[in-house]
Motif scaffolding. Structure first.
Motif, PDB file in Angstrom:
ATOM      1  N   SER A 119      -1.883 -50.493  10.178  1.00 47.80           N
ATOM      2  CA  SER A 119      -0.614 -51.149  10.458  1.00 47.80           C
ATOM      3  C   SER A 119      -0.563 -52.460   9.674  1.00 47.80           C
ATOM      4  O   SER A 119      -1.563 -52.884   9.070  1.00 47.80           O
ATOM      5  CB  SER A 119      -0.459 -51.402  11.957  1.00 47.80           C
ATOM      6  N   LYS A 120       0.589 -53.102   9.702  1.00 51.57           N
ATOM      7  CA  LYS A 120       0.789 -54.302   8.900  1.00 51.57           C
ATOM      8  C   LYS A 120      -0.254 -55.372   9.231  1.00 51.57           C
ATOM      9  O   LYS A 120      -0.470 -55.709  10.399  1.00 51.57           O
ATOM     10  CB  LYS A 120       2.199 -54.858   9.143  1.00 51.57           C
ATOM     11  N   GLY A 121      -0.900 -55.876   8.215  1.00 53.09           N
ATOM     12  CA  GLY A 121      -1.851 -56.975   8.359  1.00 53.09           C
ATOM     13  C   GLY A 121      -3.277 -56.564   8.663  1.00 53.09           C
ATOM     14  O   GLY A 121      -4.189 -57.401   8.576  1.00 53.09           O
ATOM     15  N   GLN A 122      -3.514 -55.296   9.008  1.00 57.18           N
ATOM     16  CA  GLN A 122      -4.871 -54.901   9.402  1.00 57.18           C
ATOM     17  C   GLN A 122      -5.846 -54.959   8.230  1.00 57.18           C
ATOM     18  O   GLN A 122      -6.983 -55.410   8.401  1.00 57.18           O
ATOM     19  CB  GLN A 122      -4.865 -53.505  10.017  1.00 57.18           C
ATOM     20  N   LEU A 123      -5.426 -54.509   7.058  1.00 58.94           N
ATOM     21  CA  LEU A 123      -6.354 -54.507   5.931  1.00 58.94           C
ATOM     22  C   LEU A 123      -6.701 -55.927   5.502  1.00 58.94           C
ATOM     23  O   LEU A 123      -7.871 -56.235   5.245  1.00 58.94           O
ATOM     24  CB  LEU A 123      -5.771 -53.720   4.756  1.00 58.94           C
ATOM     25  N   SER A 124      -5.722 -56.806   5.446  1.00 54.35           N
ATOM     26  CA  SER A 124      -6.018 -58.192   5.062  1.00 54.35           C
ATOM     27  C   SER A 124      -6.887 -58.866   6.115  1.00 54.35           C
ATOM     28  O   SER A 124      -7.721 -59.727   5.789  1.00 54.35           O
ATOM     29  CB  SER A 124      -4.726 -58.981   4.849  1.00 54.35           C
ATOM     30  N   ALA A 125      -6.738 -58.456   7.381  1.00 56.85           N
ATOM     31  CA  ALA A 125      -7.607 -59.004   8.429  1.00 56.85           C
ATOM     32  C   ALA A 125      -9.044 -58.560   8.204  1.00 56.85           C
ATOM     33  O   ALA A 125      -9.982 -59.363   8.302  1.00 56.85           O
ATOM     34  CB  ALA A 125      -7.119 -58.565   9.803  1.00 56.85           C
ATOM     35  N   ILE A 126      -9.238 -57.276   7.915  1.00 56.60           N
ATOM     36  CA  ILE A 126     -10.590 -56.762   7.663  1.00 56.60           C
ATOM     37  C   ILE A 126     -11.209 -57.472   6.468  1.00 56.60           C
ATOM     38  O   ILE A 126     -12.367 -57.920   6.512  1.00 56.60           O
ATOM     39  CB  ILE A 126     -10.553 -55.245   7.432  1.00 56.60           C
ATOM     40  N   ASN A 127     -10.449 -57.563   5.409  1.00 56.52           N
ATOM     41  CA  ASN A 127     -10.992 -58.118   4.167  1.00 56.52           C
ATOM     42  C   ASN A 127     -11.343 -59.593   4.275  1.00 56.52           C
ATOM     43  O   ASN A 127     -12.373 -60.021   3.746  1.00 56.52           O
ATOM     44  CB  ASN A 127      -9.996 -57.925   3.029  1.00 56.52           C
ATOM     45  N   ARG A 128     -10.490 -60.373   4.972  1.00 51.81           N
ATOM     46  CA  ARG A 128     -10.682 -61.817   4.909  1.00 51.81           C
ATOM     47  C   ARG A 128     -10.335 -62.573   6.190  1.00 51.81           C
ATOM     48  O   ARG A 128     -11.123 -63.393   6.665  1.00 51.81           O
ATOM     49  CB  ARG A 128      -9.861 -62.390   3.754  1.00 51.81           C
ATOM     50  N   GLN A 129      -9.176 -62.313   6.750  1.00 52.36           N
ATOM     51  CA  GLN A 129      -8.671 -63.196   7.804  1.00 52.36           C
ATOM     52  C   GLN A 129      -9.565 -63.217   9.035  1.00 52.36           C
ATOM     53  O   GLN A 129      -9.776 -64.268   9.641  1.00 52.36           O
ATOM     54  CB  GLN A 129      -7.237 -62.802   8.170  1.00 52.36           C
ATOM     55  N   SER A 130     -10.095 -62.062   9.423  1.00 54.63           N
ATOM     56  CA  SER A 130     -10.976 -62.032  10.593  1.00 54.63           C
ATOM     57  C   SER A 130     -12.279 -62.770  10.310  1.00 54.63           C
ATOM     58  O   SER A 130     -12.845 -63.416  11.201  1.00 54.63           O
ATOM     59  CB  SER A 130     -11.249 -60.583  11.008  1.00 54.63           C
ATOM     60  N   GLY A 131     -12.754 -62.703   9.075  1.00 52.40           N
ATOM     61  CA  GLY A 131     -13.936 -63.467   8.695  1.00 52.40           C
ATOM     62  C   GLY A 131     -13.690 -64.960   8.756  1.00 52.40           C
ATOM     63  O   GLY A 131     -14.569 -65.729   9.172  1.00 52.40           O
ATOM     64  N   LEU A 132     -12.495 -65.386   8.361  1.00 50.22           N
ATOM     65  CA  LEU A 132     -12.176 -66.810   8.433  1.00 50.22           C
ATOM     66  C   LEU A 132     -12.155 -67.305   9.870  1.00 50.22           C
ATOM     67  O   LEU A 132     -12.443 -68.475  10.136  1.00 50.22           O
ATOM     68  CB  LEU A 132     -10.824 -67.077   7.776  1.00 50.22           C
ATOM     69  N   THR A 133     -11.799 -66.440  10.805  1.00 49.73           N
ATOM     70  CA  THR A 133     -11.825 -66.825  12.218  1.00 49.73           C
ATOM     71  C   THR A 133     -13.256 -67.077  12.680  1.00 49.73           C
ATOM     72  O   THR A 133     -13.528 -68.012  13.439  1.00 49.73           O
ATOM     73  CB  THR A 133     -11.179 -65.724  13.073  1.00 49.73           C
ATOM     74  N   LEU A 134     -14.197 -66.257  12.209  1.00 50.41           N
ATOM     75  CA  LEU A 134     -15.603 -66.443  12.584  1.00 50.41           C
ATOM     76  C   LEU A 134     -16.240 -67.601  11.824  1.00 50.41           C
ATOM     77  O   LEU A 134     -17.143 -68.273  12.337  1.00 50.41           O
ATOM     78  CB  LEU A 134     -16.403 -65.169  12.302  1.00 50.41           C
ATOM     79  N   PHE A 135     -15.771 -67.835  10.594  1.00 52.45           N
ATOM     80  CA  PHE A 135     -16.371 -68.866   9.732  1.00 52.45           C
ATOM     81  C   PHE A 135     -15.252 -69.801   9.258  1.00 52.45           C
ATOM     82  O   PHE A 135     -14.870 -69.790   8.071  1.00 52.45           O
ATOM     83  CB  PHE A 135     -17.086 -68.222   8.545  1.00 52.45           C
ATOM     84  N   PRO A 136     -14.715 -70.615  10.148  1.00 51.41           N
ATOM     85  CA  PRO A 136     -13.532 -71.421   9.790  1.00 51.41           C
ATOM     86  C   PRO A 136     -13.786 -72.406   8.670  1.00 51.41           C
ATOM     87  O   PRO A 136     -12.831 -72.828   7.994  1.00 51.41           O
ATOM     88  CB  PRO A 136     -13.182 -72.116  11.106  1.00 51.41           C
ATOM     89  N   HIS A 137     -15.045 -72.784   8.425  1.00 51.67           N
ATOM     90  CA  HIS A 137     -15.307 -73.748   7.350  1.00 51.67           C
ATOM     91  C   HIS A 137     -14.981 -73.155   5.989  1.00 51.67           C
ATOM     92  O   HIS A 137     -14.803 -73.911   5.015  1.00 51.67           O
ATOM     93  CB  HIS A 137     -16.774 -74.182   7.369  1.00 51.67           C
ATOM     94  N   LEU A 138     -14.854 -71.829   5.888  1.00 50.34           N
ATOM     95  CA  LEU A 138     -14.519 -71.213   4.610  1.00 50.34           C
ATOM     96  C   LEU A 138     -13.056 -71.439   4.241  1.00 50.34           C
ATOM     97  O   LEU A 138     -12.660 -71.181   3.104  1.00 50.34           O
ATOM     98  CB  LEU A 138     -14.814 -69.720   4.636  1.00 50.34           C
ATOM     99  N   LYS A 139     -12.257 -71.891   5.187  1.00 45.26           N
ATOM    100  CA  LYS A 139     -10.860 -72.182   4.884  1.00 45.26           C
ATOM    101  C   LYS A 139     -10.713 -73.415   4.007  1.00 45.26           C
ATOM    102  O   LYS A 139      -9.674 -73.617   3.389  1.00 45.26           O
ATOM    103  CB  LYS A 139     -10.076 -72.387   6.184  1.00 45.26           C
ATOM    104  N   ASN A 140     -11.729 -74.254   3.994  1.00 47.92           N
ATOM    105  CA  ASN A 140     -11.652 -75.513   3.241  1.00 47.92           C
ATOM    106  C   ASN A 140     -11.708 -75.275   1.742  1.00 47.92           C
ATOM    107  O   ASN A 140     -12.282 -74.317   1.272  1.00 47.92           O
ATOM    108  CB  ASN A 140     -12.791 -76.457   3.657  1.00 47.92           C
TER     109      ASN A 140
END
Length: 315
Positions: free
Chosen positions: A294-315
């Protein structure tokens, strides 16, 4: 077609220090029967680029330092972890690390965890599914889980060879590893570890072994053991796990995984370099071309969910 611009965060990505590989055979070897791959950071980054992997969390695969004895286990864990931290420093923005703990020495493991989190600033920890036949839910490991809870740590549970003879001609990672991931997850549930330590984020390798596929069976069975949880509560605890896609992104696995996992709890994994490059490409291509998201699931798998676990990578 593989999306080389996906900017993936890879949570299941191994490295092979030369000094560790050289000493492994003298310290129990690898009982799984899998061949040791060649690895170096330069060629690794080149392959990452071709797959659209932005950041890889380096971890030492099974058997880790489980075969080393006494002080030698502590020394090898420290050496491996400091080497990973140096790689992260030398290749900024490309590598993080999940550190190895010498779990045969609980006091030593706690000291190494403190060093890893406070000095090395590691992104997380890799734990093996069992240590000498003792599974992660055993009370023996409670001090480590207590410390991981205090750090609100991310933990990748990686399978290792269970206490089973190999099927002739079939290395352990082929069949025994997903089986042992499942055993480790059920050990945690049966011993109330996720309930006692809710701030630990646990990633189950290879789409969780058989957890998504067999969740209802497991929950109904565990619900009869007097744990104080209903089957639905046990399902909810299983859904609190995170799952990586290493060797698991296929048209048959993804529907079950995505139907079971909570939103944001599926993360990209490659299993580089132990998975042959062509196999890594095959699974990554399957992920990128799967039509069932569904919409947004692939981008979540690839990156967005990882950024939630490792927020310092957003910098």
């Amino acid at each position: 077609m593989i999306n080389a611009n996906a900017r993936r965060i890879d949570v299941h990505h191994h490295f092979v220090p030369d000094f560790w590989a050289a000493d492994l055979a003298k310290n129990g070897g690898d009982p799984s029967g899998w061949k040791m791959p060649a690895w170096n950071p330069v060629s690794d980054i080149e392959f990452m680029d071709s797959l659209g992997i932005d950041m890889a969390m380096l971890s030492l695969t099974a058997p880790g330092v489980a075969g080393w004895k006494g002080q030698a286990a502590l020394d090898m864990a420290r050496r491996v972890n400091e080497y990973a931290a140096q790689l992260a420093s030398d290749h900024k923005g490309r590598f993080g690390s999940f550190v190895t703990l010498p779990m045969q020495d609980i006091e030593g493991a706690l000291k190494e965890l403190e060093h890893a989190m406070t000095v090395l600033k590691a992104e997380g920890v890799i734990l093996l599914s069992n240590y000498d036949g003792l599974y992660l839910g055993d009370a023996h490991f409670d001090p480590v889980w207590q410390a991981l809870e205090a750090y609100k740590a991310v933990v990748l549970i990686h399978p290792t060879q269970p206490r089973l003879e190999l099927i002739p001609g079939i290395p352990g990672p082929t069949a025994d590893y997903p089986f042992d991931t499942t055993r480790a997850a059920l050990s945690l549930l049966a011993n109330r570890v996720p309930a006692k330590y809710p701030d630990v984020k646990i990633i189950l390798s290879h789409a969780g072994g058989f957890i998504p596929y067999g969740a209802d069976r497991f929950a109904q069975s565990l619900g009869n053991l007097g744990l104080g949880f209903t089957p639905q509560e046990l399902i909810s605890q299983m859904q609190n796990f995170y799952f990586d896609t290493a060797l698991s992104a296929s048209a048959t696995v993804l529907p079950s995984l995505m139907a079971f996992a909570r939103p944001g709890h599926v993360l990209f994994g490659s299993d580089i370099p132990y998975a042959i490059n062509d196999k890594v490409k095959w699974f990554t291509r399957n992920l990128d071309t799967y039509q069932g998201f569904s919409k947004g699931q692939l981008s979540a798998i690839n990156r967005q969910s990882g950024l939630t676990l490792f927020p310092h990578l957003k910098n």
